[in-house]
Scaffold this active site. Structure first.
Site, PDB file in Angstrom:
ATOM      1  N   GLY A 111      16.099  81.767  38.851  1.00  0.00           N
ATOM      2  CA  GLY A 111      15.881  82.158  40.375  1.00  0.00           C
ATOM      3  C   GLY A 111      16.048  83.476  40.333  1.00  0.00           C
ATOM      4  O   GLY A 111      16.353  84.382  39.597  1.00  0.00           O
ATOM      5  N   ARG A 197       7.607  95.582  44.532  1.00  0.00           N
ATOM      6  CA  ARG A 197       6.695  95.227  43.695  1.00  0.00           C
ATOM      7  C   ARG A 197       5.761  94.223  44.108  1.00  0.00           C
ATOM      8  O   ARG A 197       5.842  93.651  44.944  1.00  0.00           O
ATOM      9  CB  ARG A 197       7.525  94.576  42.615  1.00  0.00           C
ATOM     10  CG  ARG A 197       6.784  93.812  41.575  1.00  0.00           C
ATOM     11  CD  ARG A 197       7.484  93.242  40.339  1.00  0.00           C
ATOM     12  NE  ARG A 197       8.429  92.344  40.818  1.00  0.00           N
ATOM     13  CZ  ARG A 197       9.203  91.552  39.731  1.00  0.00           C
ATOM     14  NH1 ARG A 197       9.280  92.285  38.582  1.00  0.00           N
ATOM     15  NH2 ARG A 197       9.783  90.459  40.165  1.00  0.00           N
ATOM     16  N   ASP A 273      10.619  82.695  31.738  1.00  0.00           N
ATOM     17  CA  ASP A 273      10.825  83.086  33.054  1.00  0.00           C
ATOM     18  C   ASP A 273      10.200  84.345  33.331  1.00  0.00           C
ATOM     19  O   ASP A 273       9.976  84.860  34.560  1.00  0.00           O
ATOM     20  CB  ASP A 273      12.266  83.249  33.493  1.00  0.00           C
ATOM     21  CG  ASP A 273      13.190  84.001  32.631  1.00  0.00           C
ATOM     22  OD1 ASP A 273      12.960  83.329  31.452  1.00  0.00           O
ATOM     23  OD2 ASP A 273      13.922  84.846  33.152  1.00  0.00           O
TER      24      ASP A 273
HETATM   25  P1  AMP Z   1      15.676  89.438  33.914  1.00  0.00           P
HETATM   26  O1  AMP Z   1      16.138  89.522  32.485  1.00  0.00           O
HETATM   27  O2  AMP Z   1      15.300  90.763  34.728  1.00  0.00           O
HETATM   28  O3  AMP Z   1      14.324  88.914  33.792  1.00  0.00           O
HETATM   29  O4  AMP Z   1      16.479  88.745  34.654  1.00  0.00           O
HETATM   30  C1  AMP Z   1      16.983  87.162  34.238  1.00  0.00           C
HETATM   31  C2  AMP Z   1      17.639  86.568  35.522  1.00  0.00           C
HETATM   32  O5  AMP Z   1      18.824  87.147  35.768  1.00  0.00           O
HETATM   33  C3  AMP Z   1      16.934  86.399  36.838  1.00  0.00           C
HETATM   34  O6  AMP Z   1      17.225  85.318  37.452  1.00  0.00           O
HETATM   35  C4  AMP Z   1      17.360  87.612  37.564  1.00  0.00           C
HETATM   36  O7  AMP Z   1      17.001  87.395  38.806  1.00  0.00           O
HETATM   37  C5  AMP Z   1      18.820  87.749  37.257  1.00  0.00           C
HETATM   38  N1  AMP Z   1      19.298  89.114  37.309  1.00  0.00           N
HETATM   39  C6  AMP Z   1      19.214  90.142  36.509  1.00  0.00           C
HETATM   40  N2  AMP Z   1      19.772  91.135  37.074  1.00  0.00           N
HETATM   41  C7  AMP Z   1      20.444  90.674  37.888  1.00  0.00           C
HETATM   42  C8  AMP Z   1      21.615  91.433  39.019  1.00  0.00           C
HETATM   43  N3  AMP Z   1      21.876  92.720  38.669  1.00  0.00           N
HETATM   44  N4  AMP Z   1      21.816  90.581  39.968  1.00  0.00           N
HETATM   45  C9  AMP Z   1      21.435  89.305  40.041  1.00  0.00           C
HETATM   46  N5  AMP Z   1      20.712  88.775  39.140  1.00  0.00           N
HETATM   47  C10 AMP Z   1      20.166  89.387  38.264  1.00  0.00           C
HETATM   48 MG    MG Z   2      12.893  88.155  34.768  1.00  0.00          MG
END
Ligand code: AMP
Ligand code: MG
Length: 515
Positions: A111, A197, A273
């Site tokens: 999410g 974005r 995702d």
């Molecule tokens: P990503 O690797 O950026 O695609 O993120 C993978 C998951 O981790 C997604 O659910 C993001 O919303 C969550 N996520 C990444 N960075 C953060 C953060 N700093 N705080 C909260 N959730 C995060």
């Molecule tokens: Mg992501």
């Protein structure tokens, strides 16, 4: 565990524009549809206000395309909206639910943990677009994260996503970036920032997986219907619309990955995702453009096994499409056998479709307008010569364009390779192949230059831009890089430094997602 160093809890909650100062707010013509889907598709959540938002940049042409006045967006009221400190009239902020395979392991709930969909607008071309604030605070999906983004990754996503758009590659866009005035703790405290974005939607393979994991077939059907209405409306009245949806998503994914590869782009985290159902490039983390060509190139610091290496991307996209097909099984046929057979048949179309797309693009890059059977070998052999000669991917195709016009440029091309015998042999084959082309050398070269960029966002340049902004508060190099990358195919005075591959001491060996 990551923490917001400045205690933002002491700040008042965001101000609602429809109750206060509404006349001061820049109008954003919100028209939200995802927020009207069933409650289990998302969590309603307000952005968390930040200490002292400051505008870095607004993407003026994109704002206008969305029907938003860029000048109004740059006012303090507009910046407050971009920072999540004010909720614009018509905004209905939500965090979307999704699951996903991360490096092959299924996580049933991810999410939006640090991004909030503030609403949708229908742009001047009639296309519905999402506006997301990435780094806008914690949501019910944040798990251990702080919901924030650091300045470096925000600038990186701004630069690379806008460069991708200018290269003609489907991608999410950057509408604006702001600094928050707060700090986020990563390996060290870093200035916080938020990226506004824009995407044609944020529906991911992982969104379907979220409901498939819960055996929620009603939700799968609702999401599929929504996806068709929004992204594939021509399928709406088809009796076999879910099968066609699967085929359409597979086709767009194959085209997208081919386009990435034509410019040397490595996404770095092709988790399900991070795979958009609309076929856009999404979630720019440790992504990178290759300088020296090698098919096994990996930059991402978190991709230790090289799962998402440059040349693995088509196979991974195929794997992701199989995961997507699995989620649709309950609505693909009357019996499970029928559904599986249908899914398999649609998935089997991916390899030849991808092959056609990658070959057509490479043929254009080497100046072949009408493909012949053995062009695949000609292309593959060129890539092999390039890999063996440790040649710069971008400069090689550009120099090839020049030498198509005038062989006097052969020397410039040769200089990019460590040895030139194999190159010379290949050039002879290439010239023989082109001998029957009725176009003038000049026309061929012009067509090649229109698909072979002269500048790309190179890692060492991005790093330098981020360093100037993060440690020196100097955003001028960022603005210049974004401006110049908006015209990637035009060679012109003043960009010589941006054409250059890194010097040995400038080479970036690893990129980080910075979350
Ligand atoms: P990503 O690797 O950026 O695609 O993120 C993978 C998951 O981790 C997604 O659910 C993001 O919303 C969550 N996520 C990444 N960075 C953060 C953060 N700093 N705080 C909260 N959730 C995060
Ligand atoms: Mg992501």
């Amino acid at each position: 565990m990551v923490l917001e160093l400045i205690g933002l809890e002491v700040l008042p909650p965001p101000v609602h524009m429809n109750t206060m100062d509404a006349n001061l707010a820049p109008p954003i013509p919100f028209d939200n549809s995802y927020a009207r889907l069933p409650e289990r598709f998302f969590a309603r959540v307000q952005p968390t206000a930040v200490a002292a938002p400051k505008l870095i940049r607004i993407n003026e042409p994109l704002a206008r395309e969305l029907g938003i006045d860029p000048q109004a967006l740059a006012t303090p009221e507009g910046v407050a909206i971009l920072a999540g400190n004010r909720i614009a009239e018509g905004s209905d902020p939500i965090a979307m639910a999704y699951a996903g395979h991360q490096f092959g392991n299924f996580v049933p709930q991810l999410g939006d943990g640090r991004a909030i969909l503030i609403g949708e607008v229908v742009d001047t071309k009639g296309i519905r677009r999402d506006i997301h604030l990435k780094g806008a605070g914690r949501t019910p999906y944040s798990r251990m994260g702080d919901g924030r983004a650091a300045l470096g990754p925000v600038l990186r996503e701004y630069i690379v996503s806008e460069a991708m758009a200018a290269l003609g590659i489907p991608t999410t866009r950057a509408l604006a970036a702001v600094t928050t005035g707060g700090w986020v703790l990563r390996e060290e405290p870093l200035p916080g920032a938020i990226l506004a974005r824009v995407a044609s939607s944020h529906i991911r393979v992982g969104t379907f997986q979220f409901f498939a994991a819960r055996k929620d077939t009603d939700a799968i059907r609702t999401l599929a219907d929504y996806t068709i209405a929004r992204h594939y409306p021509h399928l709406n009245d088809r009796p076999d619309k879910y099968r066609e949806l699967l085929s359409a998503v597979i086709a767009r994914q194959g085209e997208l990955i081919a386009k990435w590869m034509h410019v040397g782009f490595i996404h770095g985290v092709m988790n399900t995702d991070n795979c958009s159902i609309a076929g856009e490039t999404i979630d720019f983390g440790p992504c990178a453009f290759m300088d020296t060509y090698h098919p096994s190139t990996v930059f991402s610091s978190i991709d230790r096994g090289g799962r998402y290496a440059f040349a693995s991307q088509p196979v991974i996209a195929n794997w992701n499409m199989v995961r997507f097909a699995e989620t649709l099984l309950p609505i693909l046929g009357d019996t499970q056998e029928e559904a599986i057979a249908t899914a398999q048949e649609r998935i089997d179309a991916y390899p030849p479709q991808f092959q056609a797309a990658i070959t057509a693009g490479y043929a254009a890059k080497i100046g072949i307008a009408r493909q012949a059977a053995d062009d695949t070998a000609l292309i593959q052999d060129f890539l092999t010569v390039m890999a063996n000669g440790a040649a710069d991917y971008t400069l090689t195709f550009r120099a090839l364009s020049d030498t198509a016009e005038d062989p006097a440029h052969d020397a410039k091309l040769r200089a990019l390779f460590t040895g030139s015998d194999a190159l010379d042999a290949w050039l002879q084959r290439w010239r023989d192949r082109r001998a029957s082309d009725p176009r003038t050398p000049r026309d061929i070269a012009t067509a090649m230059r229109a698909v072979n960029p002269v500048i790309i966002p190179r890692n060492h340049q991005i790093e330098a831009v981020i360093k100037a902004a993060v440690s020196g508060g100097d955003f001028a190099p960022f603005h210049r890089l974004v401006d110049e990358l908006s015209k990637p195919f035009d060679d012109r005075p003043g960009i010589d430094d941006l054409k250059q591959p890194p010097k040995p001491e400038e080479v970036v060996h690893a990129t980080f997602c910075g979350t």
